[in-house]
Enzyme design. Structure first.
Site, PDB file in Angstrom:
ATOM      1  N   LEU A  31       7.362 -10.595   0.470  1.00  0.00           N
ATOM      2  CA  LEU A  31       7.208 -11.910   1.094  1.00  0.00           C
ATOM      3  C   LEU A  31       5.752 -12.381   1.101  1.00  0.00           C
ATOM      4  O   LEU A  31       5.450 -13.531   0.778  1.00  0.00           O
ATOM      5  CB  LEU A  31       7.770 -11.828   2.521  1.00  0.00           C
ATOM      6  CG  LEU A  31       7.612 -13.025   3.424  1.00  0.00           C
ATOM      7  CD1 LEU A  31       8.389 -14.225   2.876  1.00  0.00           C
ATOM      8  CD2 LEU A  31       8.098 -12.708   4.839  1.00  0.00           C
TER       9      LEU A  31
ATOM     10  N   GLN B 252       2.282 -10.959  11.248  1.00  0.00           N
ATOM     11  CA  GLN B 252       3.214  -9.825  11.173  1.00  0.00           C
ATOM     12  C   GLN B 252       2.974  -8.851  12.313  1.00  0.00           C
ATOM     13  O   GLN B 252       1.838  -8.670  12.769  1.00  0.00           O
ATOM     14  CB  GLN B 252       3.032  -9.107   9.822  1.00  0.00           C
ATOM     15  CG  GLN B 252       4.032  -7.984   9.605  1.00  0.00           C
ATOM     16  CD  GLN B 252       4.121  -7.542   8.158  1.00  0.00           C
ATOM     17  OE1 GLN B 252       3.286  -7.924   7.338  1.00  0.00           O
ATOM     18  NE2 GLN B 252       5.115  -6.750   7.840  1.00  0.00           N
ATOM     19  N   GLN B 253       4.044  -8.181  12.729  1.00  0.00           N
ATOM     20  CA  GLN B 253       3.976  -7.124  13.742  1.00  0.00           C
ATOM     21  C   GLN B 253       2.849  -6.153  13.385  1.00  0.00           C
ATOM     22  O   GLN B 253       2.723  -5.753  12.220  1.00  0.00           O
ATOM     23  CB  GLN B 253       5.308  -6.381  13.731  1.00  0.00           C
ATOM     24  CG  GLN B 253       5.342  -5.201  14.655  1.00  0.00           C
ATOM     25  CD  GLN B 253       6.592  -4.351  14.391  1.00  0.00           C
ATOM     26  OE1 GLN B 253       7.244  -4.449  13.367  1.00  0.00           O
ATOM     27  NE2 GLN B 253       6.903  -3.518  15.335  1.00  0.00           N
TER      28      GLN B 253
ATOM     29  N   ARG C  72      13.157 -16.386  -4.939  1.00  0.00           N
ATOM     30  CA  ARG C  72      13.728 -15.285  -4.159  1.00  0.00           C
ATOM     31  C   ARG C  72      15.230 -15.394  -3.903  1.00  0.00           C
ATOM     32  O   ARG C  72      15.816 -14.454  -3.367  1.00  0.00           O
ATOM     33  CB  ARG C  72      12.974 -15.155  -2.827  1.00  0.00           C
ATOM     34  CG  ARG C  72      11.487 -14.846  -2.990  1.00  0.00           C
ATOM     35  CD  ARG C  72      11.233 -13.570  -3.789  1.00  0.00           C
ATOM     36  NE  ARG C  72       9.810 -13.227  -3.804  1.00  0.00           N
ATOM     37  CZ  ARG C  72       9.313 -12.129  -4.348  1.00  0.00           C
ATOM     38  NH1 ARG C  72      10.093 -11.258  -4.947  1.00  0.00           N
ATOM     39  NH2 ARG C  72       8.010 -11.891  -4.330  1.00  0.00           N
TER      40      ARG C  72
HETATM   41  C1  LIG Z   1      11.957 -11.046  -9.484  1.00  0.00           C
HETATM   42  C2  LIG Z   1      10.518 -10.785  -9.141  1.00  0.00           C
HETATM   43  C3  LIG Z   1       9.915  -9.626  -9.551  1.00  0.00           C
HETATM   44  C4  LIG Z   1       8.556  -9.383  -9.244  1.00  0.00           C
HETATM   45  N1  LIG Z   1       7.963  -8.222  -9.659  1.00  0.00           N
HETATM   46  C5  LIG Z   1       6.660  -8.007  -9.398  1.00  0.00           C
HETATM   47  C6  LIG Z   1       6.006  -6.829  -9.844  1.00  0.00           C
HETATM   48  O1  LIG Z   1       6.603  -5.944 -10.462  1.00  0.00           O
HETATM   49  N2  LIG Z   1       4.685  -6.673  -9.574  1.00  0.00           N
HETATM   50  C7  LIG Z   1       3.963  -7.627  -8.913  1.00  0.00           C
HETATM   51  O2  LIG Z   1       2.754  -7.450  -8.707  1.00  0.00           O
HETATM   52  N3  LIG Z   1       4.558  -8.741  -8.461  1.00  0.00           N
HETATM   53  C8  LIG Z   1       5.876  -8.959  -8.692  1.00  0.00           C
HETATM   54  N4  LIG Z   1       6.471 -10.107  -8.226  1.00  0.00           N
HETATM   55  C9  LIG Z   1       5.687 -11.056  -7.424  1.00  0.00           C
HETATM   56  C10 LIG Z   1       5.272 -12.295  -8.247  1.00  0.00           C
HETATM   57  O3  LIG Z   1       4.452 -11.955  -9.328  1.00  0.00           O
HETATM   58  C11 LIG Z   1       4.519 -13.281  -7.337  1.00  0.00           C
HETATM   59  O4  LIG Z   1       3.342 -12.680  -6.828  1.00  0.00           O
HETATM   60  C12 LIG Z   1       5.366 -13.724  -6.145  1.00  0.00           C
HETATM   61  O5  LIG Z   1       6.654 -14.083  -6.557  1.00  0.00           O
HETATM   62  C13 LIG Z   1       4.711 -14.933  -5.495  1.00  0.00           C
HETATM   63  O6  LIG Z   1       4.868 -16.027  -6.372  1.00  0.00           O
HETATM   64  P1  LIG Z   1       3.738 -17.101  -6.596  1.00  0.00           P
HETATM   65  O7  LIG Z   1       2.449 -16.484  -6.959  1.00  0.00           O
HETATM   66  O8  LIG Z   1       4.315 -18.076  -7.603  1.00  0.00           O
HETATM   67  O9  LIG Z   1       3.731 -17.780  -5.146  1.00  0.00           O
HETATM   68  P2  LIG Z   1       2.525 -18.432  -4.338  1.00  0.00           P
HETATM   69  O10 LIG Z   1       1.406 -17.502  -4.211  1.00  0.00           O
HETATM   70  O11 LIG Z   1       3.125 -18.920  -3.059  1.00  0.00           O
HETATM   71  O12 LIG Z   1       2.109 -19.632  -5.202  1.00  0.00           O
HETATM   72  C14 LIG Z   1       2.985 -20.765  -5.367  1.00  0.00           C
HETATM   73  C15 LIG Z   1       2.568 -21.490  -6.631  1.00  0.00           C
HETATM   74  O13 LIG Z   1       1.214 -21.976  -6.473  1.00  0.00           O
HETATM   75  C16 LIG Z   1       0.505 -21.849  -7.703  1.00  0.00           C
HETATM   76  N5  LIG Z   1      -0.607 -20.898  -7.532  1.00  0.00           N
HETATM   77  C17 LIG Z   1      -0.872 -20.149  -6.428  1.00  0.00           C
HETATM   78  N6  LIG Z   1      -1.994 -19.445  -6.604  1.00  0.00           N
HETATM   79  C18 LIG Z   1      -2.437 -19.714  -7.851  1.00  0.00           C
HETATM   80  C19 LIG Z   1      -3.546 -19.269  -8.626  1.00  0.00           C
HETATM   81  N7  LIG Z   1      -4.425 -18.404  -8.163  1.00  0.00           N
HETATM   82  N8  LIG Z   1      -3.692 -19.764  -9.854  1.00  0.00           N
HETATM   83  C20 LIG Z   1      -2.821 -20.662 -10.359  1.00  0.00           C
HETATM   84  N9  LIG Z   1      -1.736 -21.123  -9.693  1.00  0.00           N
HETATM   85  C21 LIG Z   1      -1.554 -20.658  -8.452  1.00  0.00           C
HETATM   86  C22 LIG Z   1       1.511 -21.331  -8.734  1.00  0.00           C
HETATM   87  O14 LIG Z   1       2.127 -22.434  -9.349  1.00  0.00           O
HETATM   88  C23 LIG Z   1       2.527 -20.598  -7.872  1.00  0.00           C
HETATM   89  O15 LIG Z   1       3.814 -20.478  -8.471  1.00  0.00           O
HETATM   90  C24 LIG Z   1       7.817 -10.352  -8.511  1.00  0.00           C
HETATM   91  C25 LIG Z   1       8.451 -11.525  -8.097  1.00  0.00           C
HETATM   92  C26 LIG Z   1       9.787 -11.749  -8.392  1.00  0.00           C
HETATM   93  C27 LIG Z   1      10.446 -13.031  -7.904  1.00  0.00           C
END
Ligand SMILES: Cc1cc2nc3c(=O)[nH]c(=O)nc-3n(C[C@H](O)[C@H](O)[C@H](O)COP(=O)(O)OP(=O)(O)OC[C@H]3O[C@@H](n4cnc5c(N)ncnc54)[C@H](O)[C@@H]3O)c2cc1C
Length: 207
Positions: free
Chosen positions: A76, A86-87, A165
């Protein structure tokens, strides 16, 4: 798992529609109405369809989620545009743990799992008893242990979170949590989320 909506932006539909209409006025409006019109709903849906998603950043939701595993809370908090509280593992004792269905359905695995969880709890309690600070004793705790967390996301981030998710690629526990949050969000402000029914599949409802 317990998912609760704690708070959300009131009047978000007319506010969002009016804020957006106002961007198209040479002279800014001084009259802010909070009655929802059919036009507001249609307008917001059309803006979402056109990808004008910035309009959704003015609407916030705060949820509280309890009795999830630390496995799920790790996943999350990767969502960086959300805010969390968080707790504290430095101050709180362990209260229970999540048992995945696959383990529950396998007699031997379940016995071994419970034995491991109880042993880790025993070791933790013993360390605290002999004066090890909770912040150090917690290093032996398993990721299945319960935690609770408050989450604040704006509606744009929530949509992104739901798409990642609730997807069948996500793990069952965070999928269940995201599905419950989606049900709450779509019932609160349908026009901001209901188009996602078409793109999301809801695997937890089929299970
Ligand atoms: C099915 C699944 C498997 C996964 N497996 C792994 C794994 O094996 N290892 C692992 O480390 N993680 C894993 N993750 C986590 C994943 O890589 C993301 O860290 C997590 O889903 C958060 O997504 P996000 O970065 O898009 O979300 P947020 O951080 O909330 O960002 C939302 C959106 O804002 C933009 N954004 C935010 N920050 C930036 C930035 N710095 N640069 C450019 N754009 C940005 C992007 O468009 C992003 O989609 C997994 C996730 C899923 C759903």
């Amino acid at each position: 798992m317990k998912v609760k909506l704690i708070n959300y932006t009131p009047h978000a539909v007319p506010m969002t529609a009016n804020l957006t209409r106002n961007t198209r006025c040479a002279i800014p409006t001084t009259k802010w109405e909070f009655n929802i019109l059919d036009d507001d709903i249609k307008f917001i849906k059309a803006l979402i369809k056109a990808g004008h998603l910035g309009i959704l950043e003015h609407t916030q939701f705060t949820f509280h989620v309890a009795d999830i595993s630390r496995v799920t809370s790790h996943q999350l908090v990767r969502h960086r545009l959300a805010s969390f509280l968080q707790q504290s593992g430095r101050h709180c004792e362990v209260r229970g743990y999540v048992i995945p269905k696959s383990i529950e359905q396998n007699k031997t695995a379940l016995i071994n799992f419970k034995c491991h969880m109880e042993k880790s709890k025993y070791l933790y309690d013993h360390m605290v008893e002999v004066g090890i600070p909770k912040e150090d004793a917690r290093y032996i705790l398993p990721d299945a242990d319960y935690t609770h967390i408050a989450i604040t996301m704006n509606a744009r981030e929530l949509r992104d979170f739901f798409q990642k998710r609730i997807s069948k690629h996500a793990q069952w526990e965070i999928r269940e949590m995201a599905t419950q949050m989606f049900d709450i969000a779509v019932n609160t402000y349908p026009c901001m989320f209901e188009d996602l029914y078409e793109v999301l599949n809801f695997p937890c409802k089929e299970n």
